[in-house]
Design an enzyme around this catalytic site. Structure first.
Site, PDB file in Angstrom:
ATOM      1  N   TYR A 159       0.808  -1.240   0.000  1.00 28.31           N
ATOM      2  CA  TYR A 159       0.000   0.000   0.000  1.00 28.31           C
ATOM      3  C   TYR A 159       0.836   1.283   0.000  1.00 28.31           C
ATOM      4  O   TYR A 159       2.030   1.250   0.152  1.00 28.31           O
ATOM      5  CB  TYR A 159      -1.100  -0.024   1.055  1.00 28.31           C
ATOM      6  CG  TYR A 159      -0.802  -0.130   2.528  1.00 28.31           C
ATOM      7  CD1 TYR A 159       0.445   0.058   3.078  1.00 28.31           C
ATOM      8  CD2 TYR A 159      -1.873  -0.407   3.409  1.00 28.31           C
ATOM      9  CE1 TYR A 159       0.637  -0.027   4.449  1.00 28.31           C
ATOM     10  CE2 TYR A 159      -1.683  -0.498   4.777  1.00 28.31           C
ATOM     11  CZ  TYR A 159      -0.427  -0.302   5.292  1.00 28.31           C
ATOM     12  OH  TYR A 159      -0.237  -0.376   6.633  1.00 28.31           O
ATOM     13  N   GLU A 160       0.161   2.374  -0.246  1.00 21.90           N
ATOM     14  CA  GLU A 160       0.822   3.677  -0.509  1.00 21.90           C
ATOM     15  C   GLU A 160       1.805   3.564  -1.683  1.00 21.90           C
ATOM     16  O   GLU A 160       2.864   4.193  -1.684  1.00 21.90           O
ATOM     17  CB  GLU A 160       1.573   4.196   0.725  1.00 21.90           C
ATOM     18  CG  GLU A 160       0.778   4.298   2.004  1.00 21.90           C
ATOM     19  CD  GLU A 160      -0.425   5.223   1.913  1.00 21.90           C
ATOM     20  OE1 GLU A 160      -0.473   6.056   1.003  1.00 21.90           O
ATOM     21  OE2 GLU A 160      -1.317   5.078   2.765  1.00 21.90           O
ATOM     22  N   GLY A 161       1.422   2.804  -2.680  1.00 24.95           N
ATOM     23  CA  GLY A 161       2.299   2.589  -3.835  1.00 24.95           C
ATOM     24  C   GLY A 161       3.123   1.340  -3.613  1.00 24.95           C
ATOM     25  O   GLY A 161       3.946   1.295  -2.706  1.00 24.95           O
TER      26      GLY A 161
END
Lengths: 605, 605
Positions: free
Chosen positions: B448-450
């Site tokens: 997550y968050e890229g």
């Protein structure tokens, strides 16, 4: 989504081409008279049937089995919905009996075929694979060590799958260090099986220890006789049925084996992992008193190669599920120009970093499958060759590679499962995608049947020094011959140079370990894990280099399935470009020795 | 067993010694006038209080939270038992407000302190950390981009933790590629906040999207205005409260935000990951129309460093839990002679392969913590330095290291969690041990968050070429200066030679990527993941080499806690012996280029 189609083309390549290629020097493990009836056509037919069972019967139960898990109620273990029906189909189809001797009702198929079949079953449903899988480990031990009477009575029922088997080794306070086990066996006097014993003790982590698939379960239990010496030299192996059979061979009264609990595990949820209590359960000695470890290791060694194949199986399923998603999921545009102009975005398979992951999994799977095929050929030659030299060399090779297969395949299978999740992004973390299950399921294979650290110690501590390093020669010899013969190859010379370099690092590491380890066994142990990986990397490199040369020859001949051979060459190149470089890191780590690993005081941790 | 004691000694070393050491050349990010009040004593006192909250309040809810998970019933999400009470304690203790500006009721602590506190919270309870964590991301975006009216109204309540925040980006068909998002925002005319909009659409993977901890939730939602350009240039950011606040600031009527489902995830089960539907929900624009991505990236970049710290946090907890077991579990005897003669076996910490795993985790954690401290000092200097050169250099360094921290820390945290399970053997696979939870929890941070692949692309695609490579200089310059100054060090010369070699490989790789990537962006992308790791390995190596030199100086001065400094030197040596060699493998992989990665036809997969 969990998708799986058995990689039959690659399996056939490994079985019929890779190790048997005469122009490259075959491994000498083929052409066994005893296996003549298993023609390539017959082998292929078996593989195709196995693929159907895996894809159509076992795969559909993989995720539902994970969700539902096993339950224990009033001492009764229930496997997930559909498992009983699938097991019956599996058994009736003769799949339980595939690998066993015809003498006991088995089909006596070559290990080469069995291991490929095992791979498919593990790809489709790892939890399911343990039910027939453990039985096979049990029959191996019984066949090798039990009295004729026990064999005659138990083997036919176990081989057919009517009854199942377990391996009861671990106790709460001892797993790796079985010398500490406490389960007791008290002799009860003579009977038709040579005298019975009463077995009492608690065992944990018993796969398929209890289930609702078979009418009886045959536990193989490690226990101590009253006068047994301390430690591993005082352990004997006993056969303890769940129900005492009646004279007509049907299950009779209960034998004091009860399930204390089933474990709540990270994965493998459809496999019942049991805590079993033996309360004066009647059992019979398998083999010689106090020599149980030997019989146990026979069973264990067979299982270790199979556990390696479990890793490969899950790795292949994870790869295929990732490929499916990478072609389906539209996100972003290719850096080399739009590839799907009619869609809102390109499929993510166009992105180099997604390719990196897919190619890595692909190379791991093909590399491990190639080794699996090689080791199974050796297993067959060890058993069936009539040439004592071949037999010896095959046996050496199996001994050497068993810990490598177990550790390497399970490490890489787990890594593949994780890469699959990464390909799915956030969706991979959601249970619905099915891929996080592969991570949870694959994780156990690095642990059971001896942790991968134990495999590494087995390799450096037992297998390397055995017979003055003779086992190693069964591997070094073909690799060095191959390198010598092909290092100036015009197309693949650079690839083979890479192999030569890694092989050089392996030879140097071997010498370092032998030298330092002689003076200080901790030095060998400190190098063990990286050394095991290094052997694995070189073995995969050797297989890929062979594969590339064979593929080139087939393409030159105008082979029909050019796409397969072209892809094989690309995958080989990728392996040499991106994965084999790890050999250098392993070598440097080995060279550094034990000092920084061992010098911290326990209290400083 | 999940055990955790905050590694305060190492945290203090990183904060007060490692990067501030004058004799080695400090990083120039210290001595900020604006932070003068935060004396080392005050900082230490905050850390000690944070440790208590982590150990006493949050840790006891970690496993119970995993078992119970979150539930959704009739649209209401319930967090596990104890979470509400813990959140109240956390909020009342001022921990929600730690990192925020005093202007909005925050305590304005330096990032150096905040990041260490975040590490502790994540070690103790990763799921819990997301509830206050996401709010902090939200306040950052509001502070940077929202109108004064929105700030005045919302920030005090969010900073105090009375209301929470979310980031609503992902939709079912778009995650990484936000250009495809469909959620709509229709203008409704002027109001006291500059005009409202009606937001409609479906969002998925919304952490803390709904919960029972706070009286209101402030969603930050990416959506498209009716006339917006296509793709990422047509995305705006909106503030959408769950309940429309009344004039007195208390929550009023529901705002059309409903929970369609909570996700069943691999781990992080006590964190409610929601599918949210916005049905004509009233929202207000944050920042400029169609410039939502900019505001989102502000929030995202802050979060990316924090997600890296999540990886470190779990890695530390996993390490400590593994150490506990390795000292407790008796199995086998030491190869160098019996260590526990009164027991039935030695604790497994005596075995080299167990040490290898513990030392690896230890080196990862200490290495990442050192980088975390370095980057947080830069975050502080970027914000507070009055010297424009320092400010620029700090900002460059933060931009460069953000993707490295996110990818490296989360990869290594996951690896540590897996090593912990391996130390436990079969027991680690059982949920009761608590360590398999670390594997499942840590897994999400790589996504997550890229995803970490996206971080790598950010590094090679955006950060490397920016301003003609200026960002990189903020890192290369201190490293090369340090190497020059110390490569002939009499004790650590060989260590620093190792660093020099890895740094050389990094420089060469940078040149290769710059050159090849200019002509073909796929070449840069094909190298991205290994390059990111290489930067991380060199950064850790630099920190460890500094640490070793500092530790030697302290020992020479007769420092009181000699054991700490001795262990630091050993861990540094282990890093150079066993982990930094991976740099060579990464370099070779980078050098090989994109060919074998990209040449397979899609159909061949």
């Amino acid at each position: 989504m969990q998708v799986y189609e058995a990689p039959l083309r690659d399996m056939k390549f490994v079985l019929h081409e890779l190790h048997a290629d005469k122009t490259l020097g075959d491994d000498g493990f083929g052409n066994l008279e005893a296996l003549e009836e298993f023609t390539p056509d017959l082998v292929d037919a078996v593989l195709e049937e196995a693929a159907k069972v895996a894809q159509e019967v076992l795969l559909p139960l993989n995720r539902s089995g994970d969700i539902e898990g096993c339950t224990l109620e009033n001492g009764v273990v229930r496997t997930p919905k559909g498992f009983k029906e699938a097991y019956d189909l599996f058994r009736e189809g003769g799949w339980c009996a595939l690998a066993s001797a015809p003498e006991w009702g088995g089909q006596g198929l070559p290990e080469q075929v069995n291991k490929m079949t095992e791979e498919m079953i593990c790809s489709a449903n790892l939890s399911f694979s343990l039910y027939p899988g453990l039985t096979h480990g049990g029959t191996t031990a019984i066949e090798g060590y039990a009295s004729e009477e026990l064999k005659q009575f138990y083997l036919p029922k176990m081989v057919s799958g009517q009854w199942s088997g377990t391996m009861c080794l671990t106790e709460p306070h001892c797993g790796t260090d079985l010398g500490m086990l406490r389960t007791k066996a008290v002799p009860q006097g003579a009977d038709e099986f040579g005298g019975s014993y009463k077995i009492s003790g608690a065992k944990i982590f018993i796969s398929a220890g209890e289930q609702d698939l078979t009418e009886n379960i045959v536990h193989l239990v490690l226990a101590r006789l009253p006068d047994a010496p301390r430690g591993v030299k005082g352990i004997s192996l006993f056969l303890v049925p769940k129900y005492l059979p009646k004279e007509d061979g049907t299950p009779g009264e209960a034998n004091g084996v009860s399930v204390a609990a089933i474990e709540h595990k990270m994965g493998l949820k459809a496999s019942a992992t049991c805590q079993l209590n033996f309360d004066e359960s009647v059992g019979w000695l398998v083999g010689t008193p106090n020599k149980g470890m030997e019989a146990m290791f026979t069973m264990m060694n067979t299982e270790r190669v199979s556990v390696g194949v479990q890793g490969l199986g899950v790795g292949e399923a994870a790869y295929q599920s990732a490929v499916w998603y990478a072609k389906d999921r539209l996100q972003g545009r290719s850096l080399s120009g739009v590839k799907n102009p009619d869609g809102p975005a390109d499929p993510i398979i166009v992105h180099p970093d997604v390719r990196r992951m897919l190619m890595t999994m692909r190379a791991y799977n093909e590399g491990c499958r190639a080794i699996s095929g090689w080791v199974s050929r050796a297993l067959d030659a060890e058993k069936f060759s009539t040439d004592p030299d071949v037999k010896q060399r095959a046996s050496d090779f199996v001994a050497l590679m068993t810990p490598v297969v177990k550790a390497l395949f399970t490490d890489l299978g787990f890594e593949s499962a994780n890469l699959a999740v990464q390909c799915y992004g956030g969706h991979g973390y959601i249970a619905e995608s099915g891929v996080e299950q592969y991570v949870r399921d694959a994780r156990i294979a690095m642990i059971y049947e001896g942790t991968n650290g134990i495999q590494a110690l087995d390799l450096v501590g037992r297998k390397l020094p055995a017979h003055m390093g003779r086992y190693l020669r069964s591997f070094f010899h073909p690799v060095s011959q191959f390198i010598e013969a092909h290092k100036e190859d015009e197309t693949f010379g650079k690839m083979i140079e890479g192999l030569e370099k890694a092989f050089g690092a392996l030879q140097l590491s071997t010498a370092t370990i032998a030298e330092k380890g002689m003076k200080d066994p901790e030095e060998a142990a400190a190098a063990a894990t990286e050394y095991t990986r290094l052997v694995g990397l070189v073995a995969m490199g050797y297989c890929f280099a062979r594969a590339a040369l064979i593929a080139r020859a087939r393409l030159a001949e105008g082979a029909e399935d050019a796409a397969f051979y072209k892809a094989k060459i690309t995958t080989a190149r990728f392996y040499f470009d991106r994965i084999l470089p790890q050999a250098t890191a392993a070598f440097l780590a080995i060279k550094s020795g034990k000092a920084s690993m061992m010098e911290l005081e326990d209290e400083a941790f």
